[in-house]
Write a protein that holds these residues in place. Structure first.
Motif, PDB file in Angstrom:
ATOM      1  N   ASN A  73       0.819  -1.178   0.123  1.00 53.16           N
ATOM      2  CA  ASN A  73       0.051   0.034  -0.075  1.00 53.16           C
ATOM      3  C   ASN A  73       1.016   1.210  -0.274  1.00 53.16           C
ATOM      4  O   ASN A  73       0.568   2.236  -0.774  1.00 53.16           O
ATOM      5  CB  ASN A  73      -0.955  -0.033   1.236  1.00 53.16           C
ATOM      6  N   ASN A 109       4.493  -1.483   3.812  1.00 57.46           N
ATOM      7  CA  ASN A 109       3.098  -1.607   4.376  1.00 57.46           C
ATOM      8  C   ASN A 109       2.314  -2.534   3.330  1.00 57.46           C
ATOM      9  O   ASN A 109       2.009  -2.016   2.379  1.00 57.46           O
ATOM     10  CB  ASN A 109       2.409  -0.104   4.817  1.00 57.46           C
ATOM     11  N   GLY A 161      -4.796  -3.310   4.426  1.00 58.19           N
ATOM     12  CA  GLY A 161      -5.725  -2.292   5.167  1.00 58.19           C
ATOM     13  C   GLY A 161      -5.753  -2.719   6.641  1.00 58.19           C
ATOM     14  O   GLY A 161      -6.694  -2.095   7.067  1.00 58.19           O
ATOM     15  N   THR A 162      -4.846  -3.094   7.064  1.00 51.37           N
ATOM     16  CA  THR A 162      -4.833  -3.678   8.711  1.00 51.37           C
ATOM     17  C   THR A 162      -3.806  -2.484   9.190  1.00 51.37           C
ATOM     18  O   THR A 162      -3.608  -1.424   8.523  1.00 51.37           O
ATOM     19  CB  THR A 162      -4.277  -4.959   8.958  1.00 51.37           C
ATOM     20  N   ALA A 163      -3.704  -2.934  10.330  1.00 52.06           N
ATOM     21  CA  ALA A 163      -2.567  -1.672  11.136  1.00 52.06           C
ATOM     22  C   ALA A 163      -1.454  -1.773  10.544  1.00 52.06           C
ATOM     23  O   ALA A 163      -0.946  -2.664   9.558  1.00 52.06           O
ATOM     24  CB  ALA A 163      -2.669  -2.239  12.552  1.00 52.06           C
ATOM     25  N   SER A 164      -0.614  -0.752  10.596  1.00 49.19           N
ATOM     26  CA  SER A 164       0.611  -0.722   9.802  1.00 49.19           C
ATOM     27  C   SER A 164       1.552  -1.798  10.242  1.00 49.19           C
ATOM     28  O   SER A 164       2.594  -1.515  11.335  1.00 49.19           O
ATOM     29  CB  SER A 164       1.170   0.805  10.222  1.00 49.19           C
ATOM     30  N   LYS A 165       1.377  -2.812   9.924  1.00 50.01           N
ATOM     31  CA  LYS A 165       2.309  -3.978  10.165  1.00 50.01           C
ATOM     32  C   LYS A 165       3.623  -3.939   9.266  1.00 50.01           C
ATOM     33  O   LYS A 165       3.561  -4.738   8.347  1.00 50.01           O
ATOM     34  CB  LYS A 165       1.661  -5.221   9.983  1.00 50.01           C
ATOM     35  N   LEU A 166       4.314  -2.886   9.387  1.00 50.90           N
ATOM     36  CA  LEU A 166       5.656  -2.678   8.511  1.00 50.90           C
ATOM     37  C   LEU A 166       6.547  -3.831   8.672  1.00 50.90           C
ATOM     38  O   LEU A 166       6.972  -4.335   9.699  1.00 50.90           O
ATOM     39  CB  LEU A 166       6.252  -1.313   8.910  1.00 50.90           C
ATOM     40  N   TYR A 199      -2.693   2.602  17.958  1.00 48.61           N
ATOM     41  CA  TYR A 199      -1.994   1.261  17.670  1.00 48.61           C
ATOM     42  C   TYR A 199      -0.701   1.377  18.276  1.00 48.61           C
ATOM     43  O   TYR A 199       0.059   2.241  18.038  1.00 48.61           O
ATOM     44  CB  TYR A 199      -1.717   1.284  15.958  1.00 48.61           C
ATOM     45  N   TYR A 238       2.968  -1.184  18.887  1.00 47.91           N
ATOM     46  CA  TYR A 238       3.836  -2.294  18.278  1.00 47.91           C
ATOM     47  C   TYR A 238       5.042  -2.616  19.226  1.00 47.91           C
ATOM     48  O   TYR A 238       5.607  -1.556  19.764  1.00 47.91           O
ATOM     49  CB  TYR A 238       4.098  -2.111  16.952  1.00 47.91           C
ATOM     50  N   TYR A 262       8.565  -4.335  18.471  1.00 46.85           N
ATOM     51  CA  TYR A 262       9.646  -4.930  17.286  1.00 46.85           C
ATOM     52  C   TYR A 262      10.795  -5.334  18.185  1.00 46.85           C
ATOM     53  O   TYR A 262      11.187  -4.885  19.107  1.00 46.85           O
ATOM     54  CB  TYR A 262      10.095  -3.878  16.265  1.00 46.85           C
ATOM     55  N   LEU A 299       8.412  -7.967  13.933  1.00 48.14           N
ATOM     56  CA  LEU A 299       7.309  -7.593  14.636  1.00 48.14           C
ATOM     57  C   LEU A 299       6.871  -8.566  15.378  1.00 48.14           C
ATOM     58  O   LEU A 299       6.944  -9.706  14.980  1.00 48.14           O
ATOM     59  CB  LEU A 299       6.223  -7.214  13.743  1.00 48.14           C
ATOM     60  N   TYR A 354       1.414  -6.554  18.151  1.00 57.30           N
ATOM     61  CA  TYR A 354       0.847  -5.235  18.178  1.00 57.30           C
ATOM     62  C   TYR A 354      -0.508  -5.425  18.722  1.00 57.30           C
ATOM     63  O   TYR A 354      -1.107  -6.380  18.896  1.00 57.30           O
ATOM     64  CB  TYR A 354       0.760  -4.741  16.499  1.00 57.30           C
ATOM     65  N   VAL A 385      -4.286  -3.013  18.095  1.00 51.71           N
ATOM     66  CA  VAL A 385      -5.087  -1.823  17.352  1.00 51.71           C
ATOM     67  C   VAL A 385      -5.991  -1.113  18.320  1.00 51.71           C
ATOM     68  O   VAL A 385      -6.809  -0.324  17.959  1.00 51.71           O
ATOM     69  CB  VAL A 385      -5.908  -2.526  16.266  1.00 51.71           C
ATOM     70  N   VAL A 400      -5.019   4.093   6.149  1.00 53.31           N
ATOM     71  CA  VAL A 400      -4.029   3.011   5.991  1.00 53.31           C
ATOM     72  C   VAL A 400      -2.693   3.329   6.055  1.00 53.31           C
ATOM     73  O   VAL A 400      -1.782   2.800   6.540  1.00 53.31           O
ATOM     74  CB  VAL A 400      -4.177   2.154   4.582  1.00 53.31           C
ATOM     75  N   ARG A 441       0.244   4.839   7.604  1.00 56.54           N
ATOM     76  CA  ARG A 441       0.509   5.297   9.045  1.00 56.54           C
ATOM     77  C   ARG A 441       1.913   5.149   9.092  1.00 56.54           C
ATOM     78  O   ARG A 441       2.366   4.413   9.177  1.00 56.54           O
ATOM     79  CB  ARG A 441      -0.347   4.446   9.984  1.00 56.54           C
ATOM     80  N   LEU A 492       5.256   5.189  11.940  1.00 58.30           N
ATOM     81  CA  LEU A 492       5.210   4.972  13.070  1.00 58.30           C
ATOM     82  C   LEU A 492       6.066   5.711  13.986  1.00 58.30           C
ATOM     83  O   LEU A 492       7.343   6.304  13.203  1.00 58.30           O
ATOM     84  CB  LEU A 492       5.872   3.395  13.235  1.00 58.30           C
TER      85      LEU A 492
END
Lengths: 113, 114
Positions: free
Chosen positions: A30, A92, A96-101, B31, B33, B35, B45, B48, B50, B99, B101, B103
């Protein structure tokens, strides 16, 4: 698993020169983000580029994104000693979920006087 | 404005001991997280969240537990530390605006397990 791979792993340049770092990734995204990490410190966000963008500028930073090649580059112009740090790309996913980078392994940049 | 604060910054444990890392953010972010960063491997990760009361597994969750009892706090626990958990741990937070975002990271907690 690592999504992003940075190239080169290490880069040494003189102050005033430009520094280019490349990032390749594997799956659809994304957006792609670049972060800087000074030695012993946390990561700091530099710039975000969305999948529908091809180029973005922020001060001395220029980021490009080529989704067909799944690659991005970060250019730092007129580098300064203070730019010495590690630089990470982070992707990313297109979910569309949380920013699970997912972060790459980083490029260590050394800028000498 | 403190941003994201991690405590402790350094800790040495013996194998089998337990400990908790605390992350606190004052930006009202939804949110959060955790790491871990290991040499040559970038950041991975662990878990996390939400929102308050929610947690989810990341890429490397085994050996860790987390809790988000308050919106501003995210705790990472090691019930029985192992040498493989020697690492630098980073907490991060982000707002839920869309979407895309970025960190915001804390300064890290360096953990050594002997």
């Amino acid at each position: 698993s690592q999504q992003g791979e940075e190239d080169p792993q290490a880069l040494s340049i003189q102050e005033g020169e430009n520094a280019t770092m490349n990032c390749s990734y594997k799956t659809s995204i994304n957006n792609l983000q670049w972060y800087r990490q000074n030695s012993g410190r946390g990561l700091v966000h530099l710039i975000l580029i969305r999948s529908n963008e091809r180029e973005k500028h922020s001060g001395r930073l220029r980021v490009t994104l080529d989704t067909s090649k799944k690659s991005s580059s970060l250019l730092i112009t007129a580098s300064r000693a203070a730019d010495t740090a590690s630089y990470f790309c982070a992707t990313n996913p297109n979910t569309g979920t949380a920013s699970k980078l997912t972060f790459g392994t980083g490029t260590r940049l050394q800028v000498t006087l | 404005n403190a941003g994201v604060t991690q405590t402790p910054k350094f800790r040495v444990l013996k194998t089998g001991q337990s400990m908790t890392l605390l992350c606190a953010q004052d930006m009202n972010h939804e949110y959060m997280y955790w790491y871990r960063q290991d040499p040559g491997m970038g950041l991975r990760l662990i878990h996390y969240s939400v929102g308050e009361g929610t947690t989810a597994k990341g890429e490397v969750p085994d050996g860790y537990n987390v809790s988000r009892l308050k919106k501003q706090n995210f705790l990472l626990g090691l019930e029985s530390a192992a040498p493989s958990q020697t690492s630098v741990y980073f907490c991060a937070s982000s707002p839920p605006s869309g979407v895309a975002r970025e960190l915001f990271f804390g300064e890290g907690s360096r953990l050594t397990v002997l």
